[in-house]
Scaffold this active site. Structure first.
Site, short mmCIF file in Angstrom:
data_model
loop_
_atom_site.label_atom_id
_atom_site.label_comp_id
_atom_site.label_asym_id
_atom_site.label_seq_id
_atom_site.Cartn_x
_atom_site.Cartn_y
_atom_site.Cartn_z
N HIS A 63 -30.27 -95.86 -8.83
CA HIS A 63 -28.91 -95.92 -8.30
C HIS A 63 -28.85 -97.02 -7.23
O HIS A 63 -28.42 -96.80 -6.10
CB HIS A 63 -28.52 -94.56 -7.72
CG HIS A 63 -28.41 -93.49 -8.76
ND1 HIS A 63 -27.27 -93.27 -9.50
CD2 HIS A 63 -29.34 -92.60 -9.24
CE1 HIS A 63 -27.47 -92.28 -10.35
NE2 HIS A 63 -28.73 -91.86 -10.21
N ASP B 116 -33.50 -85.47 -17.90
CA ASP B 116 -32.33 -85.57 -17.02
C ASP B 116 -31.23 -84.62 -17.50
O ASP B 116 -30.05 -84.91 -17.38
CB ASP B 116 -31.81 -87.00 -16.92
CG ASP B 116 -30.89 -87.21 -15.72
OD1 ASP B 116 -30.98 -86.42 -14.76
OD2 ASP B 116 -30.06 -88.14 -15.76
#
Length: 379
Positions: free
Chosen positions: A192, A270
């Site tokens: 990110h 995930d």
């Protein structure tokens, strides 16, 4: 009581042993050999394959509960029990960008669970909150923030024996803060993030050897600016986990990454939830809706995944042109090595947990054999 798993094709993580015998006792592997001892209880695999149980270092929810919403032991149990159904015997429950209170509650829940049940849950993955808002993905914008020395010190103090992996955008850190985190011993993963190729290489030179979900929520590869993707693919020391569901990255991109990364390429789920039984979910400013087999939020962004580690392994075998043994290693020994646990889990060898998956030649049939869980679990 000692037991022997016999007539097995054993994928140890280092080699493949035909007609192998695995001797186990009290949930631990004692030996891997060819001979079957006398006067010992046997489990006959009748030629089927056996490998270490899968390791998932980034899983957000189980069949019904989401860890960041309810960071409790009940949620951890849901995640672990559901994971076992899909061949995963070791997990890092993942907490996404959250309030300080939620992070502390998550740390304490994992610590308490690990004390009661020391096998299976190997720590926690803290994904955020110190991320770049420009690459936040589905993380709640009101929880993404820059670190302060005080909050970072608190997280390290309370969580250094629980948090195994922390995902950060290092460009949001001061040099003092980054050094503080590096010295804590927590495995740092870059994700990110808007770091450039050159900046990424500087961070890698400081000892960071992991990124979070390659290709997603990071600067992309370009022929003039290779970005974090290019830096990861080029740097031979950096591990590259991929969400191999066909949506988070195209299989062709994953195949290219595998060819470049080889034993540094591994799989994560995930998963927002496992089993695809939760069709819609909302928690504070985070939402996820099941659409065509994938979770997306109200902005249209992918909101975590729906696959299990089993599906990831099957996709690797079916789409990346690798052997079953190679696909299994992407979910076992290579995952362990990426987080510094290669001498504890992820292989079939003496002293390692007796946590296995049994499978057929093309990985279409699989069963979990987990002797390190009480009671003994077979799915």
């Amino acid at each position: 009581m000692k037991q022997a798993i016999i007539n097995a094709t054993v994928h140890t993580g280092d080699e493949i042993i035909t007609n192998g015998v695995i001797i186990i006792e009290n949930g631990i592997i004692l030996s891997v050999q060819k001979e079957t001892p006398n006067d010992i209880e046997t489990i006959d695999l009748k030629g089927k394959h056996i490998a270490p149980g899968f390791i998932d270092i980034q899983i957000n929810g189980g069949e019904k509960l989401y860890f960041s919403q309810t960071p409790t032991e009940e949620t951890i149990q849901d995640i672990y029990d559901t994971s076992l159904q899909y061949g995963t015997t070791h997990i890092l429950p993942c907490l996404i960008s959250s309030s300080r209170e939620t992070i502390i509650n998550g740390i304490e829940a994992v610590r308490s669970y690990m004390k009661k049940y020391p096998n299976g849950v190997i720590g926690m993955h803290l994904e955020g909150p110190f991320l770049n808002p420009l690459k936040r993905g589905a993380h709640p914008i009101d929880q993404v923030r820059k670190p302060t020395n005080e909050e970072l010190e608190e997280i390290i103090r309370l969580g250094k024996d629980v948090i195994k992996v922390i995902t950060i955008a290092p460009e949001c850190f001061t040099e003092e803060q980054l050094n503080m985190l590096i010295e804590s011993g927590i495995v740092i993963s870059i994700g990110h993030s808007t770091v450039t190729y050159q900046e990424a290489q500087v961070y890698f030179s400081k000892g960071i050897k992991l990124v979070t979900h390659l290709f997603n929520a990071m600067t992309q590869f370009g022929h003039r600016e290779p970005g974090l993707v290019g830096a990861t693919l080029e740097n031979e020391n950096v591990y590259a986990p991929v969400i191999l569901d066909g949506a988070h990255c195209d299989y062709a991109a994953a195949k290219l990454a595998y060819r470049l990364k080889q034993d540094k390429f591994f799989l994560i789920s995930d998963a927002t939830f496992l089993g695809r039984k939760i069709a819609s979910f909302k928690w504070n400013n985070f939402d996820a809706y099941l659409e065509d087999g994938f979770y997306r939020n109200s902005e249209g962004s992918l909101a975590g995944a729906t696959i299990s580690m089993l599906e990831a392994v099957q996709n690797a075998y079916n789409h990346l042109e690798v052997s079953a043994d190679e696909a299994i290693q992407m979910a076992t020994s290579r995952v362990a090595a990426a987080i510094g646990l290669e001498n504890q889990i992820g292989k079939i060898k003496p002293g390692f947990p007796a946590s296995f998956v049994q499978f057929n030649d093309n990985l279409s049939e699989i069963k979990t054999l987990n002797f390190s869980k009480t009671p003994f679990f077979i799915s």
